[in-house]
Design a protein around this motif. Sequence first.
Motif, short mmCIF file in Angstrom:
data_model
loop_
_atom_site.label_atom_id
_atom_site.label_comp_id
_atom_site.label_asym_id
_atom_site.label_seq_id
_atom_site.Cartn_x
_atom_site.Cartn_y
_atom_site.Cartn_z
N ILE A 127 -3.52 2.88 -4.50
CA ILE A 127 -4.83 3.50 -4.68
C ILE A 127 -5.89 2.43 -4.48
CG2 ILE A 127 -6.45 4.48 -6.37
CD1 ILE A 127 -4.13 6.00 -7.61
N ARG A 128 -6.92 2.79 -3.73
CA ARG A 128 -8.10 1.95 -3.57
C ARG A 128 -9.29 2.73 -4.10
NH1 ARG A 128 -6.35 -2.78 -3.78
NH2 ARG A 128 -5.63 -3.80 -1.90
N ILE A 129 -10.14 2.06 -4.84
CA ILE A 129 -11.32 2.68 -5.45
C ILE A 129 -12.54 2.39 -4.59
CG2 ILE A 129 -12.83 2.73 -7.47
CD1 ILE A 129 -10.43 1.70 -9.13
N THR A 130 -13.28 3.44 -4.25
CA THR A 130 -14.58 3.29 -3.61
C THR A 130 -15.61 3.64 -4.67
OG1 THR A 130 -13.64 3.96 -1.49
CG2 THR A 130 -16.05 3.99 -1.68
N LYS A 131 -16.53 2.70 -4.92
CA LYS A 131 -17.51 2.89 -5.99
C LYS A 131 -18.86 3.30 -5.41
CE LYS A 131 -15.25 -0.37 -9.00
NZ LYS A 131 -15.35 -1.46 -9.94
N TYR A 132 -19.45 4.28 -6.05
CA TYR A 132 -20.79 4.75 -5.73
C TYR A 132 -21.60 4.66 -7.02
CZ TYR A 132 -18.58 6.53 -1.50
OH TYR A 132 -17.90 6.63 -0.32
N PRO A 133 -22.93 4.72 -6.93
CA PRO A 133 -23.73 4.60 -8.16
C PRO A 133 -23.39 5.63 -9.23
CG PRO A 133 -25.13 4.36 -6.23
CD PRO A 133 -23.76 4.76 -5.73
N GLU A 134 -23.08 6.85 -8.84
CA GLU A 134 -22.85 7.92 -9.81
C GLU A 134 -21.38 8.26 -10.07
OE1 GLU A 134 -25.38 9.37 -11.51
OE2 GLU A 134 -26.70 7.94 -10.51
N PHE A 135 -20.47 7.80 -9.19
CA PHE A 135 -19.07 8.17 -9.33
C PHE A 135 -18.19 7.20 -8.56
CE2 PHE A 135 -20.83 10.41 -5.72
CZ PHE A 135 -19.87 10.28 -4.74
N GLU A 136 -16.88 7.35 -8.75
CA GLU A 136 -15.88 6.59 -8.01
C GLU A 136 -14.95 7.57 -7.30
OE1 GLU A 136 -13.87 4.07 -10.88
OE2 GLU A 136 -15.57 2.70 -10.96
N VAL A 137 -14.36 7.11 -6.20
CA VAL A 137 -13.40 7.92 -5.46
C VAL A 137 -12.09 7.14 -5.38
CG1 VAL A 137 -12.86 9.06 -3.27
CG2 VAL A 137 -15.23 8.96 -4.06
N LEU A 138 -11.00 7.81 -5.75
CA LEU A 138 -9.68 7.21 -5.64
C LEU A 138 -9.03 7.72 -4.37
CD1 LEU A 138 -8.29 7.55 -9.29
CD2 LEU A 138 -9.77 5.79 -8.31
N ASN A 139 -8.71 6.79 -3.46
CA ASN A 139 -8.08 7.13 -2.19
C ASN A 139 -6.70 6.50 -2.10
OD1 ASN A 139 -10.19 8.58 -0.63
ND2 ASN A 139 -11.34 6.71 -1.05
N TYR A 140 -5.84 7.14 -1.38
CA TYR A 140 -4.50 6.62 -1.11
C TYR A 140 -4.60 5.76 0.15
CZ TYR A 140 0.41 6.79 0.46
OH TYR A 140 1.67 6.49 0.90
N ASP A 141 -4.23 4.49 0.04
CA ASP A 141 -4.29 3.56 1.16
C ASP A 141 -2.94 3.50 1.85
OD1 ASP A 141 -5.61 1.51 2.73
OD2 ASP A 141 -4.38 0.04 1.65
N ARG A 142 -2.90 4.02 3.07
CA ARG A 142 -1.65 3.98 3.83
C ARG A 142 -1.57 2.65 4.57
NH1 ARG A 142 -2.99 9.25 3.67
NH2 ARG A 142 -1.30 10.75 3.52
N TRP A 143 -0.44 1.98 4.40
CA TRP A 143 -0.25 0.67 5.04
C TRP A 143 1.19 0.63 5.52
CZ3 TRP A 143 -1.16 -4.55 2.04
CH2 TRP A 143 -1.33 -5.60 2.95
N HIS A 144 1.40 0.29 6.77
CA HIS A 144 2.74 0.34 7.37
C HIS A 144 3.75 -0.48 6.59
CE1 HIS A 144 2.81 -3.70 9.20
NE2 HIS A 144 1.51 -3.54 9.24
N ILE A 145 3.34 -1.53 5.92
CA ILE A 145 4.29 -2.35 5.19
C ILE A 145 4.87 -1.64 3.97
CG2 ILE A 145 3.27 -4.50 6.03
CD1 ILE A 145 2.07 -4.88 3.23
N CYS A 146 4.26 -0.53 3.58
CA CYS A 146 4.73 0.24 2.42
C CYS A 146 5.60 1.42 2.82
CB CYS A 146 3.54 0.71 1.58
SG CYS A 146 2.65 -0.64 0.78
N HIS A 147 6.10 1.43 4.03
CA HIS A 147 6.96 2.52 4.51
C HIS A 147 8.14 2.76 3.56
CE1 HIS A 147 9.11 5.17 7.21
NE2 HIS A 147 10.18 4.41 7.04
N ASP A 148 8.79 1.68 3.13
CA ASP A 148 9.94 1.83 2.23
C ASP A 148 9.54 2.43 0.88
OD1 ASP A 148 12.04 0.84 3.91
OD2 ASP A 148 11.21 -1.17 3.65
#
Length: 187
Positions: A127-148
């Motif tokens: 999970i990567r967090i994107t911060k905004y002044p009023e809220f945060e967004v939790l996104n799933y970070d896809r990275w090829h090294i995490c295939h397993d």
Amino acid sequence: MIEVEQVLVHEDVLKENFVCNLSKCKGICCVEGDSGAPLDHDEKAVLEDIYPKIKHLLNEKGIKAIEEQGVYVIDEDGDLTTPCVDKNKECAYVLFEGGITKCAIEKAYEQGIVDWQKPISCHLYPIRITKYPEFEVLNYDRWHICHDACTFGRELKVPVYSFLKGPLIRKYGEEWYKELESSVAAM
């Protein structure tokens, strides 16, 4: 997306499966990339405080990187991160045990040397967090090294948010996590 308090959680965090598989990936996420681990502003003081306590766990390259660059740096994108060995190699806070890359901070935590587990961005990955002044967004970070990890998560049927229950509670609290689970159950 669902909203839990002032946090928006992307549906991929709820639906995709993930379980780290260190026996396969060998902790490569602490080595690959173009900068260190993202840090929250309040983590700067923590790193300054714990560095003398964990220094003995670090390898020579990590110590040299920290002593030259500092316990934290501002990367090329202007983000606060951990320093890296040779500017863009492994995180300066890693150690290598049995061919697996591990976090010296976490090892010190497990040994009771420090009471801080590791940067929250590391604990929450993928999970990567994107911060905004009023809220945060939790996104799933896809990275090829995490295939397993994705394959292992599918085998075990463990969604990202379940795999990261502990780190999510660390970041947002037990009540927040219970509300997240209720929201997912209502979907």
